[in-house]
Design a protein around this motif. Structure first.
Motif, short mmCIF file in Angstrom:
data_model
loop_
_atom_site.label_atom_id
_atom_site.label_comp_id
_atom_site.label_asym_id
_atom_site.label_seq_id
_atom_site.Cartn_x
_atom_site.Cartn_y
_atom_site.Cartn_z
N THR A 93 0.83 -1.20 0.00
CA THR A 93 0.00 0.00 0.00
C THR A 93 0.87 1.25 0.00
O THR A 93 2.00 1.25 0.50
CB THR A 93 -0.92 0.05 1.23
N PHE A 94 0.32 2.31 -0.57
CA PHE A 94 0.96 3.64 -0.54
C PHE A 94 -0.16 4.66 -0.44
O PHE A 94 -1.23 4.51 -1.06
CB PHE A 94 1.77 3.88 -1.81
N SER A 95 0.10 5.73 0.31
CA SER A 95 -0.89 6.80 0.40
C SER A 95 -0.20 8.14 0.59
O SER A 95 0.91 8.21 1.14
CB SER A 95 -1.88 6.56 1.55
N ARG A 96 -0.85 9.18 0.12
CA ARG A 96 -0.34 10.55 0.30
C ARG A 96 -1.44 11.40 0.93
O ARG A 96 -2.59 11.40 0.46
CB ARG A 96 0.07 11.16 -1.05
N ASP A 97 -1.08 12.09 1.98
CA ASP A 97 -2.00 13.00 2.66
C ASP A 97 -1.30 14.34 2.80
O ASP A 97 -0.47 14.55 3.68
CB ASP A 97 -2.38 12.45 4.04
N GLY A 98 -1.60 15.26 1.88
CA GLY A 98 -0.89 16.52 1.84
C GLY A 98 0.56 16.29 1.46
O GLY A 98 0.86 15.75 0.40
N LYS A 100 2.60 14.47 3.39
CA LYS A 100 3.05 13.26 4.04
C LYS A 100 2.71 12.04 3.18
O LYS A 100 1.59 11.89 2.70
CB LYS A 100 2.41 13.10 5.41
N VAL A 101 3.69 11.19 2.99
CA VAL A 101 3.49 9.94 2.25
C VAL A 101 3.87 8.76 3.14
O VAL A 101 4.78 8.86 3.96
CB VAL A 101 4.31 9.90 0.94
N SER A 102 3.16 7.66 2.96
CA SER A 102 3.43 6.45 3.74
C SER A 102 3.31 5.25 2.82
O SER A 102 2.48 5.24 1.89
CB SER A 102 2.42 6.31 4.89
N TRP A 103 4.12 4.25 3.06
CA TRP A 103 4.02 3.02 2.28
C TRP A 103 4.41 1.81 3.12
O TRP A 103 5.17 1.92 4.09
CB TRP A 103 4.88 3.10 1.01
N LYS A 104 3.87 0.67 2.72
CA LYS A 104 4.14 -0.57 3.44
C LYS A 104 4.09 -1.73 2.46
O LYS A 104 3.19 -1.83 1.62
CB LYS A 104 3.10 -0.79 4.55
#
Length: 669
Positions: A93-98, A100-104
């Motif tokens: 998964t990957f997501s961007r909020d403004g 900030k980005v996160s991935w796993k």
């Protein structure tokens, strides 16, 4: 060594399911045969659903992914599930909020704040991601973006072409993506910046209805690649137009195992004229001189199991001291053209000995058009290989066991060697007793003693059986020792390729195989990420890690037993010799083979197997001047074989550091 994202090919083709959804479908073609497909469904809300799969001899990914793309082309969310090339689970998964980005994924669980536009590439992504990246790059003012988690990419427009297909005529554009690999990656898009094709001589992907356009696309793309190759050759090759005296070196002659200190070597017109103590080797008037700085001078290395595909392969080989390779399966006309370019100094690369693959048709057939189901087919294929300068036939796993002896007879009648994988439903002993001269891969010899466990070796079972049962093979048993003596008596050559199994058996999520440790920080950042993930490993059931580790060690021990028993071994990687051959040689030392003998295996002995030991593999008058200057002494520390500083290939001289740098790899320290 290509990124999984690029090696799979780049997909897509256009059709319409409804006003609200656009369906783009493509087929993957391996040597012209259908191998899989990708289907991407574009919705009006910016979401994209992708299904992707292909089959490669029982291996190959099968994934479903969902993307959400912003107006600027950047990806805001990714959810990817399925199985990877070796059938390991994929859940990313990957997501961007403004900002900030996160991935796993299986190897990473991270987040960070963005300071400038960036694009995330999945660890196990679908090929469609590369299309999304290209569009994002084209939207960028600088036509470049940082890549998450590491690296950067830049897009360049190269040329346009009009093509025709069943759906109609189109104008397509060729783009080059720089920064993800050692050479540019290529992609054809249509007028709407939709995928049209990804071309290579081995695996291509093309929009439905336009397969006939691939040859035209290939010509345009090949012209671009040849232009780049010729520019590299011109700038990085020094032609030795005059005699060259190499002085102040320690020379190593593999055939005798002797090291001569305070030595000198005189070469002229691509051959060694004189070699010995410096006081005994003179040079004619006008000769050039090279001070070796007291370094170790030895014959160039041989990679006896190569597949010369990538545009950087030749540069990598020469930079790593590999001056001769044996290509064991390729696209014959493409390989012939590359050899022609190298010999004309329009490209950089080693001397190439051609061996042609032959397989049987079926769901596990190798990626080749040389498929034989009967003796007539086999005779035609053998005749074609013999007529085109191939010196060996490599039999592959799907050949019918009853057809194998006939192929061996046909090949021997044409003066060709016979080697290969042991075909499915056949033992290694049967393979050699029916005419084989050589066996590729040490696991094939291990399977001789696991025939009660696995007979169908066309699939990845030929690997997993070693992990599950290999450690139980007693190398000191009468059965094993008798078989090894049988190999010696029949003068069978073994091409172990133990290094190609290391990451496969030992690599785990977040823990790559140990063979990468010596070179990891020299590689492109995108490569480093994939390697660090440990994603190259086989899917191993919980609790089996020790068994796989012990099974791999048994393969290494088997190589040592072969050597001590007098069975001939040749050095092959089944990978990139310029990066991987050093590890192969280190593993031979780990198997108990003395370093001097390992260097002989990788030079003189390999030349002897291919009947070239009268001209290659020694530092002696009359021999071809394929030489490497090494900083260190690999007869004491095999790791020093990575410290190649200068390579001489006949009448051409190369600086190893400059070659590595030219393709984005840091030189050996």
């Amino acid at each position: 060594m290509k990124l999984h994202l690029l090696a799979a090919g780049l997909l897509l083709c256009t059709g319409h399911a409804s006003a609200a959804e656009q369906v783009e479908r493509s087929e993957i073609l391996t040597m012209g045969a259908k191998a899989g497909f990708q289907e991407a469904r574009y919705a009006d809300d910016g979401s994209i659903k992708v299904h992707y799969e292909f089959n490669d001899r029982g291996r190959g990914p099968k994934m479903d992914a969902e993307y959400r793309v912003g107006a600027d082309g950047s990806v805001a969310r990714i959810a990817n599930t399925g199985i990877d090339y070796f059938k390991g689970p994929v859940d990313e998964t990957f997501s961007r909020d403004g900002s900030k980005v996160s991935w796993k994924n299986s190897a990473e669980d991270a987040s960070q704040e963005l300071t400038k536009p960036s694009f995330y590439l999945s660890l196990n992504g679908t090929p469609e991601e590369f299309v999304l990246l290209t569009r994002a790059l084209l939207k960028s003012d600088s036509k470049s973006l940082d890549i998450l988690p590491a690296g950067s990419a830049r897009v360049e427009k190269l040329s346009e072409l009009k093509v025709k297909g069943k759906p109609g005529a189109k104008k397509v554009t060729l783009y080059a993506i720089h920064g993800l690999d050692t050479t540019p990656s290529y992609l054809w898009l249509d007028e709407q910046q939709r995928f049209f094709a990804s071309y290579s001589s081995w695996q291509s992907v093309v929009r439905d209805g336009y397969a006939d356009a691939l040859s035209g696309l290939g010509k345009v793309q090949d012209a671009q690649e040849k232009q780049q190759a010729e520019q590299r050759a011109t700038s990085l090759t020094e032609i030795l137009a005059k005699p060259l005296l190499i002085r102040n070196v320690r020379t190593f002659d593999p055939a005798s195992g002797t090291i001569t200190t305070d030595a000198a070597v005189l070469i002229d017109k691509g051959r060694i004229v004189a070699a010995g103590k410096a006081a005994d080797v003179g040079a004619p008037a006008g000769a050039d001189t090279m001070d070796g700085g007291g370094r170790f001078l030895m014959p160039g290395l041989w990679d006896m199991h190569a597949h010369f595909f990538g545009q950087a392969d030749g540069v990598l080989d020469i930079a790593g001291g590999v001056t001769t390779i044996r290509d064991l399966a390729n696209n014959p006309p493409v390989l012939a053209e590359r050899i022609k370019s190298i010999e004309a100094n329009k490209d950089i690369g080693p001397r190439i000995i051609k061996a042609g693959i032959i397989d049987g048709p079926g769901p596990f057939a190798g990626p080749t058009k040389a498929l034989a189901d009967n003796e007539a087919d086999a005779q035609r294929i053998v005749d074609e290989y013999a007529a085109s300068g191939h010196e060996q036939i490599k039999i592959y796993s799907s050949i019918k066991p009853e057809l194998m002896p006939a192929i061996a007879r046909m090949a021997h009648a044409k003066g060709l060697r016979v080697s290969g994988h042991v075909p499915a439903f056949m033992t290694a002993r049967q393979f050699v007793d029916n005419g084989a001269d050589e066996i590729q891969h040490i696991n094939m010899l291990m399977l001789n003693f696991l025939f009660d466990k696995v007979q169908d070796t066309r699939s990845p079972a030929r690997f997993t059986a070693i992990g599950e049962y290999g450690a139980g093979i007693d190398l000191g048993s009468p059965q094993v020792l008798e078989f090894v003596q049988h190999l010696k008596q029949k003068d069978i050559v073994v091409d172990p390729t133990v290094s190609t199994f290391e990451d496969m058996f030992l690599g785990r999520p977040k823990l790559p195989g140990p063979g990468w440790a010596a070179i990891l920080d020299r590689l492109p950042l995108t490569w480093q990420r994939g390697i660090k993930s440990g994603a190259g490993g086989l899917p191993i059931k919980p609790g089996q890690e020790a068994a796989y580790r012990d099974g791999y060690q048994r393969m290494i021990d088997y190589v040592g037993l072969l050597y001590r028993s007098g069975v001939r071994i040749v050095s092959g990687t089944d990978g990139s010799g310029g990066l991987q051959l050093a590890r192969e040689l280190e593993l031979y030392v780990a198997a108990g083979i003395p370093p001097k003998d390992v260097l002989r295996i990788a030079t003189y002995d390999s030349a002897a197997v291919m009947k070239r030991d009268k001209e290659y593999g020694r530092i002696a008058p009359g021999y071809v001047a394929d030489l490497i200057l090494v900083d260190g002494d690999p007869t004491l520390n095999m790791a020093d074989i990575r410290k190649v500083r200068t390579v001489i290939r006949g009448d051409r001289r190369y600086d190893s550091a400059k070659l590595f740098t030219a393709i984005g790899i840091k030189p050996s320290p």
